[in-house]
Design an enzyme around this catalytic site. Structure first.
Site, PDB file in Angstrom:
ATOM      1  N   THR A  52       0.810  -1.220   0.000  1.00  0.00           N
ATOM      2  CA  THR A  52       0.000   0.000   0.000  1.00  0.00           C
ATOM      3  C   THR A  52       0.844   1.271   0.000  1.00  0.00           C
ATOM      4  OG1 THR A  52      -0.278  -0.338   2.389  1.00  0.00           O
ATOM      5  CG2 THR A  52      -2.040  -1.102   0.968  1.00  0.00           C
ATOM      6  N   THR A  53       0.775   2.090   1.032  1.00  0.00           N
ATOM      7  CA  THR A  53       1.103   3.509   0.915  1.00  0.00           C
ATOM      8  C   THR A  53       2.604   3.822   0.871  1.00  0.00           C
ATOM      9  OG1 THR A  53      -0.914   3.861   2.180  1.00  0.00           O
ATOM     10  CG2 THR A  53       0.516   5.761   1.861  1.00  0.00           C
TER      11      THR A  53
END
Length: 274
Positions: A52-53
């Site tokens: 993810t991020t």
């Protein structure tokens, strides 16, 4: 009669692009060579861990990239220890969001691509050249991306010609876009960008830039379940790399530990006062 140098003959045959050499001689070894058969579009994403991020920002003298440590499979946490940010070479760094397995293969191939070019040409590739080579690799993965196995990288490096840090983002078609000041990709990117907009300012020094990155990931984790914030219990911190004229360097865990504790303490006091 002078005998040809075998090393030069191999280099001439391989060319300066390792990935193009694989495409001609061993296409089955490319990350994009994986085939899912008749799997419906988009149905494969939930069966593979998703990274993810990632955040990146420029500061006075260089550029920084940081990523959280969580990978997910649907509503499950697949890993709390995954690394999503890696050195590409001595002056660039690469972060990945999307299907973790394919992304990690792409990172390894990209690292070999840059090392191969350096050995064949006798000089490092320019930062623009690196970003374009990465775009070509992302474009090769488009068939899998259409089946839900997308890889979205974030690339940053120190431009030794322009003497500044630069950031590049991509879409699944291989489109390359230069970003300015800061950028984020992944499921928590909307929240991370909001934090970056408030916290980033021109002329940040290195320590301030690291604090901004850690705080933006903390804010992303607060609103996005797929992003893992600093974990004081398990002693897990983001992976943070800085790149400047001296090269690439990973921020030690002891520094991130201290920053995370200060951040949590500050937020806790603010919550009690509210």
């Amino acid at each position: 009669m002078t005998q040809p140098d075998p090393a030069q003959a191999v280099a001439a045959a391989a060319g300066s692009s390792f990935s193009e050499h694989l495409s001609r001689h061993h296409p089955d070894l490319l990350p994009s060579a994986r085939r899912l058969g008749s799997v419906p579009a988009g149905s494969a994403a939930g069966a593979a861990p998703q990274a993810t991020t990632i955040v990146s920002l420029t500061y006075a003298g260089g550029v920084l990239m940081a990523g959280d440590r969580r990978a997910t499979m649907g509503n499950m946490i697949a890993s709390r220890h995954i690394r999503k940010v890696f050195p590409a070479d001595n002056y660039s760094v690469l972060g990945i969001a999307g299907t973790a397995g394919i992304a990690l293969d792409m990172i390894r191939l990209f690292q070999v691509e840059l090392e191969h070019y350096d050995k064949i040409e006798g000089t490092p590739m320019s930062l623009d050249g690196k970003s374009n080579r990465l775009a070509a690799m992302v474009r090769q993965n488009l068939p899998l991306a259409l089946q839900g196995l997308a890889v979205i990288p974030l690339f940053a490096g120190y431009d030794t010609d322009r003497h500044e840090g630069r950031i590049f983002s991509y879409d699944v078609t291989g489109g390359r876009y230069e970003e300015y000041e800061h950028h984020s990709v992944g499921s928590g990117s909307v929240f991370a960008r909001g934090a970056l907009k408030k916290l980033w300012r021109p002329g940040l020094d290195e320590e301030e830039a690291v604090r901004v990155a850690v705080e933006s990931l903390y804010d992303a984790a607060d609103d996005d379940s797929a992003t893992g914030g600093p974990d004081l219990v398990r002693k897990l911190w983001p992976v943070v790399y800085i790149v400047n004229a001296a090269g690439i360097r990973e921020i030690p865990e002891r520094e991130l530990h201290q920053m995370a504790e200060e951040l949590v303490a500050r937020r806790s006091v603010a919550g009690l006062e509210a």
